[in-house]
Design a protein around this motif. Structure first.
Motif, PDB file in Angstrom:
ATOM      1  N   ALA A 143       0.840  -1.209   0.000  1.00  0.00           N
ATOM      2  CA  ALA A 143       0.000   0.000   0.000  1.00  0.00           C
ATOM      3  C   ALA A 143       0.870   1.252   0.000  1.00  0.00           C
ATOM      4  O   ALA A 143       0.596   2.222  -0.722  1.00  0.00           O
ATOM      5  CB  ALA A 143      -0.922  -0.013   1.215  1.00  0.00           C
ATOM      6  N   ALA A 144       1.937   1.253   0.810  1.00  0.00           N
ATOM      7  CA  ALA A 144       2.815   2.422   0.869  1.00  0.00           C
ATOM      8  C   ALA A 144       3.545   2.641  -0.445  1.00  0.00           C
ATOM      9  O   ALA A 144       3.772   3.779  -0.873  1.00  0.00           O
ATOM     10  CB  ALA A 144       3.821   2.254   2.004  1.00  0.00           C
ATOM     11  N   SER A 145       3.914   1.555  -1.129  1.00  0.00           N
ATOM     12  CA  SER A 145       4.654   1.688  -2.384  1.00  0.00           C
ATOM     13  C   SER A 145       3.772   2.195  -3.520  1.00  0.00           C
ATOM     14  O   SER A 145       4.277   2.682  -4.532  1.00  0.00           O
ATOM     15  CB  SER A 145       5.262   0.340  -2.787  1.00  0.00           C
ATOM     16  OG  SER A 145       4.247  -0.581  -3.169  1.00  0.00           O
ATOM     17  N   ALA A 146       2.451   2.099  -3.348  1.00  0.00           N
ATOM     18  CA  ALA A 146       1.525   2.533  -4.399  1.00  0.00           C
ATOM     19  C   ALA A 146       1.383   4.049  -4.477  1.00  0.00           C
ATOM     20  O   ALA A 146       0.827   4.576  -5.433  1.00  0.00           O
ATOM     21  CB  ALA A 146       0.158   1.893  -4.179  1.00  0.00           C
ATOM     22  N   THR A 147       1.888   4.756  -3.477  1.00  0.00           N
ATOM     23  CA  THR A 147       1.817   6.215  -3.504  1.00  0.00           C
ATOM     24  C   THR A 147       2.855   6.773  -4.473  1.00  0.00           C
ATOM     25  O   THR A 147       3.777   6.077  -4.889  1.00  0.00           O
ATOM     26  CB  THR A 147       2.059   6.799  -2.102  1.00  0.00           C
ATOM     27  OG1 THR A 147       3.405   6.488  -1.694  1.00  0.00           O
ATOM     28  CG2 THR A 147       1.086   6.197  -1.093  1.00  0.00           C
ATOM     29  N   ASP A 148       2.721   8.037  -4.804  1.00  0.00           N
ATOM     30  CA  ASP A 148       3.619   8.651  -5.793  1.00  0.00           C
ATOM     31  C   ASP A 148       5.069   8.636  -5.335  1.00  0.00           C
ATOM     32  O   ASP A 148       5.990   8.554  -6.151  1.00  0.00           O
ATOM     33  CB  ASP A 148       3.189  10.100  -6.079  1.00  0.00           C
ATOM     34  CG  ASP A 148       1.856  10.159  -6.811  1.00  0.00           C
ATOM     35  OD1 ASP A 148       1.497   9.149  -7.448  1.00  0.00           O
ATOM     36  OD2 ASP A 148       1.187  11.210  -6.747  1.00  0.00           O
ATOM     37  N   THR A 149       5.289   8.764  -4.046  1.00  0.00           N
ATOM     38  CA  THR A 149       6.660   8.826  -3.524  1.00  0.00           C
ATOM     39  C   THR A 149       7.089   7.514  -2.858  1.00  0.00           C
ATOM     40  O   THR A 149       8.133   7.467  -2.213  1.00  0.00           O
ATOM     41  CB  THR A 149       6.781   9.961  -2.494  1.00  0.00           C
ATOM     42  OG1 THR A 149       5.840   9.738  -1.432  1.00  0.00           O
ATOM     43  CG2 THR A 149       6.503  11.309  -3.150  1.00  0.00           C
ATOM     44  N   GLY A 150       6.275   6.497  -3.022  1.00  0.00           N
ATOM     45  CA  GLY A 150       6.554   5.250  -2.318  1.00  0.00           C
ATOM     46  C   GLY A 150       7.745   4.496  -2.886  1.00  0.00           C
ATOM     47  O   GLY A 150       7.958   4.448  -4.094  1.00  0.00           O
ATOM     48  N   LEU A 151       8.527   3.912  -1.982  1.00  0.00           N
ATOM     49  CA  LEU A 151       9.613   3.039  -2.388  1.00  0.00           C
ATOM     50  C   LEU A 151       9.051   1.676  -2.761  1.00  0.00           C
ATOM     51  O   LEU A 151       7.933   1.321  -2.366  1.00  0.00           O
ATOM     52  CB  LEU A 151      10.616   2.887  -1.245  1.00  0.00           C
ATOM     53  CG  LEU A 151      11.411   4.126  -0.856  1.00  0.00           C
ATOM     54  CD1 LEU A 151      12.202   3.851   0.426  1.00  0.00           C
ATOM     55  CD2 LEU A 151      12.357   4.535  -1.981  1.00  0.00           C
ATOM     56  N   PRO A 152       9.795   0.868  -3.499  1.00  0.00           N
ATOM     57  CA  PRO A 152       9.333  -0.491  -3.773  1.00  0.00           C
ATOM     58  C   PRO A 152       9.030  -1.246  -2.487  1.00  0.00           C
ATOM     59  O   PRO A 152       9.743  -1.117  -1.494  1.00  0.00           O
ATOM     60  CB  PRO A 152      10.510  -1.108  -4.531  1.00  0.00           C
ATOM     61  CG  PRO A 152      11.215   0.052  -5.148  1.00  0.00           C
ATOM     62  CD  PRO A 152      11.064   1.175  -4.170  1.00  0.00           C
TER      63      PRO A 152
END
Length: 719
Positions: A266-275
């Motif tokens: 879920a966190a990686s799906a944001t624009d600034t999210g890391l893999p």
């Protein structure tokens, strides 16, 4: 004159070699061996190695050492070799540790079962106390028990106490894990591996697929995401990790839950999210990861069981770029397999679901009769229904090169056998250690197994020598140093506790004194067996195979862990199935090349030493396209790999479907019987077992259909 020793030897010869080594020697050993770890010790002179060696250089080295008359001609220098310290003056190995499996049998007591339970608890407590107050390596495990077997990490200095414990029947060493990492070739897409009617097997919706492997699990790969974008991995236990807390039962590594993994997605799906795989970091994240590829075949969305829960265990095998400090603190041995199986079965019990486990790793030590401590542990774990373990047969089937640059045969020449027909007669074997600019710092091992009816004398002739070293039954030579530093240990043992057979163990160890590292003497080592009493006369022997690894350059020598092998005159092209895959209840798979409609040349061959029929079946394992783990955005999502590593998860996935289709609980042996019953012979073959294909290539639809009706019965009494 031979000196008297204690009457009962409870330690495996390999442990006796390690126990006999000083603290500095075992500190050095821990940086080269997967079976020893240390929390401290001596400086090691190959920390600052220069990189670089070509395949051509290795081929030239092998060519030189294989040429008649050249063996040993360049390796007898003794320049700069110091005198050996007396063992009594050398520091003890208090900071070095090994993993062991202890067979416990109560020495007294009227109620044998009750007395054994007390003895097991006492030995377990002693092993725990042996670690108390010590700064042990992070990889040290909690003590794990199954029936009367105890798996533990113990200090090398504690081995002597186990050797004299009256309730200890035998202390087995753990075996180095072997993995032939296949070459990965980019692929545009993968084919759908859907099998049969999903109404029957529900695509594995009610089962768990367990994968024990290396390289890391790319849980964020599209092949493992469900329709909501969540990963289908329910758990990942990274045995070498430190990112998350470890499983309580085992005490080492990191455990990732689906909550952790889905939050990272879920966190990686944001624009600034890391893999996501960086947010929840595993200790291994190898490009084209072996573990990811294997999991994709068995249970990816494109795989055999696309609806199953997936649980992965990442074995801590240091990758090539790992530094020596990492290697020093790491175990990569068969105890890690035992713990992984226990972890997966605990999870299945918690979920109340059947589980099909795949292991695409192997070992080569032991009697290859399914009675090693590891084999017995796995067979005991499969006593209940709803559990299955599928294993790769291994890739040691090739005895010669198929083209000029083919070196696969080196990993295939691991077995020799023969028969001494009467007393006084002898036979000789040629055991090759490569040289010519390569210093082999691995500990080369040869085990010879023969009938308890017989008595054989063994003799060893080092390259360039004229005097044989002779060892009769119940005698041994331990850590004898040759003038170039090579250490020799030979044990001629009778009546092994696991199977009652006689065995001879020979170890060629490098000179590992800090500041003074020398590889094993290169050349052809000759082994002679002579019959003292002969009633049966048959023998089999195996070389413990090292996966090739370069450490760098030291004092003008290229430092390698390199496999020794039998010469073409001694090698016998059979009985090469991984010893890990020789169990009774486990299922062994060979590599079927679908495009050529035959077994791949590299696939290991049976039977077992006691003439049981392994491998069991063959499955597609050549040029298999599956998920490309940890690929960059501009790289393809799919890669092709070949090996029994790819064939085994195919069968593990099919067994998952069989478990879902079964109308009653089904156990591993029943799955094995159904696979044998429904397998199809290769062209020109019959239904008889053959040593490379087993009972033939797997027929998934027929196996599932047979499973669906296996528990049905018809009452004909009224007819």
């Amino acid at each position: 004159m031979a000196k008297d020793t204690r009457m009962v030897q409870r330690l495996h010869p390999r442990l006796r070699v390690i126990e006999n080594g000083s603290g500095p020697v075992n500190a050095c050993r821990s940086k080269l061996s997967t079976q020893v770890a240390t929390s401290g010790g001596a400086d090691f002179p190959i920390d600052e190695l220069e990189d670089g060696i070509s395949v051509t250089a290795m081929q030239n080295s092998i060519q030189v050492i294989s040429t008649p008359g050249s063996a040993g001609s360049h390796i007898l220098s003794t320049t700069g070799l110091s005198s050996r310290k007396k063992l009594a003056k050398s520091p003890t190995a208090n900071a070095s540790y090994v993993n062991v499996v202890i067979d416990v049998v109560a020495s007294d007591g009227q109620d044998d079962d009750a007395a054994t339970r007390v003895a097991i608890e006492r030995v377990k407590r002693l092993c725990e106390e042996a670690l108390d107050g010590r700064v042990a390596p992070a990889a040290s495990s909690q003590v794990v028990v199954r029936r009367n077997q105890v798996s533990a990490t113990v200090p090398v200095s504690f081995l002597d106490q186990l050797d004299t414990d009256k309730d200890v029947a035998f202390v087995s060493n753990t075996e180095s894990l072997k993995l032939d990492v296949p070459l990965a070739a980019a692929a545009a897409d993968t084919s759908d591996r859907k099998i049969g009617e999903k109404e029957i097997h529900q695509e594995g919706a009610d089962v768990i697929i367990g994968i024990i492997d290396v390289g890391g699990f790319d849980f964020a790969h599209p092949d493992f995401l469900d329709s909501n974008g969540n990963t289908r991995f329910a758990r990942i236990w990274d045995q070498g990790g430190e990112f998350r807390a470890s499983p309580l039962r085992f005490g080492y590594g990191s455990e990732f839950t689906d909550t952790h993994l889905n939050a990272a997605l879920a966190a990686s799906a944001t624009d600034t999210g890391l893999p996501a795989t960086l947010l929840e970091r595993q200790s291994q994240r190898s490009r084209s990861s072996h573990a990811t590829h294997v999991a994709s075949i068995a249970a990816g969305n494109s795989g055999i069981c696309p609806k199953a829960e997936i649980v992965g265990v990442l074995i801590d095998v240091p990758v090539a770029e790992s530094d020596f400090e990492r290697r020093r603190n790491t175990f990569s041995d068969s105890s890690r397999i035992l713990h992984a199986v226990e972890y997966l079965m605990d999870f299945a019990k918690e979920r109340k679901k059947p589980i099909s486990i795949n292991i695409s790793l192997g070992t080569n030590g032991g009697a290859h009769d399914g009675l090693s401590s590891t084999n017995r542990w796995l067979d005991n774990a499969l006593a209940l229904p709803g559990r299955s373990i599928t294993l790769a047969a291994g890739n040691a089937g090739q005895e010669g090169p198929s083209h000029d640059e083919d070196m696969g045969w080196i990993l295939g020449r691991i077995h020799a056998s023969g028969r001494i027909v009467s007393r006084g007669l002898s036979t000789e074997l040629e055991w090759v250690v490569v040289g010519n600019g390569i210093a082999d710092v691995s500990e080369n091992e040869l085990e010879i197994w023969y009938s308890p009816q017989d008595r054989f004398q063994v003799e060893l002739l080092p390259p360039g020598e004229s005097k044989w070293i002779a060892v009769r039954p119940q005698e041994f030579v331990e850590n004898r140093r040759l003038r170039d530093g090579t250490m020799i240990s030979i044990y001629n043992e009778l009546f092994h506790p696991s199977n009652g057979e006689n065995y001879i163990a020979i170890y060629l160890s490098p000179h590992l004194q800090p500041g003074e590292i020398r590889g094993v003497r290169a050349g052809i080592w000759r082994v002679r067996l002579t019959g003292e009493e002969v009633r049966n006369g048959n023998f089999h022997c195996w070389i413990e195979r090292d996966d090739p690894h370069e450490f760098g350059v030291h004092n003008g020598q290229r430092i390698f862990r390199f496999p020794s092998f039998f010469s073409s005159l001694s090698n016998i092209d059979s009985h090469s199935v991984s010893s890990l895959a020789c169990g009774r209840a486990t299922i062994t798979v060979s590599n079927y090349d679908h495009s050529k409609n035959k077994i791949n040349i590299t696939s290991s061959q049976g039977p077992t030493r006691d003439d049981r029929m392994k491998p069991d079946v063959a499955a597609p394992g050549t040029n298999i396209v599956a998920a490309n783990g940890f690929a960059d955005e501009d790289e393809p999502s799919w890669v092709s790999m070949s090996g029994t590593s790819m064939a085994s998860p195919y069968v593990a996935g099919v067994i998952g479907l069989m478990m879902n289709a079964a109308k009653a609980p089904i156990n591993s042996l029943q799955c094995l019987g159904i696979l044998q019953r429904t397998a199809k012979p290769l062209p020109g073959g019959t239904y008889e077992w053959v040593n490379d294909a087993g009972f033939g290539r797997i027929d998934p639809e027929a196996a599932i259909a047979e499973t669906e009706k296996f528990s049905s019965r018809s009452d004909i009494t009224g007819e």
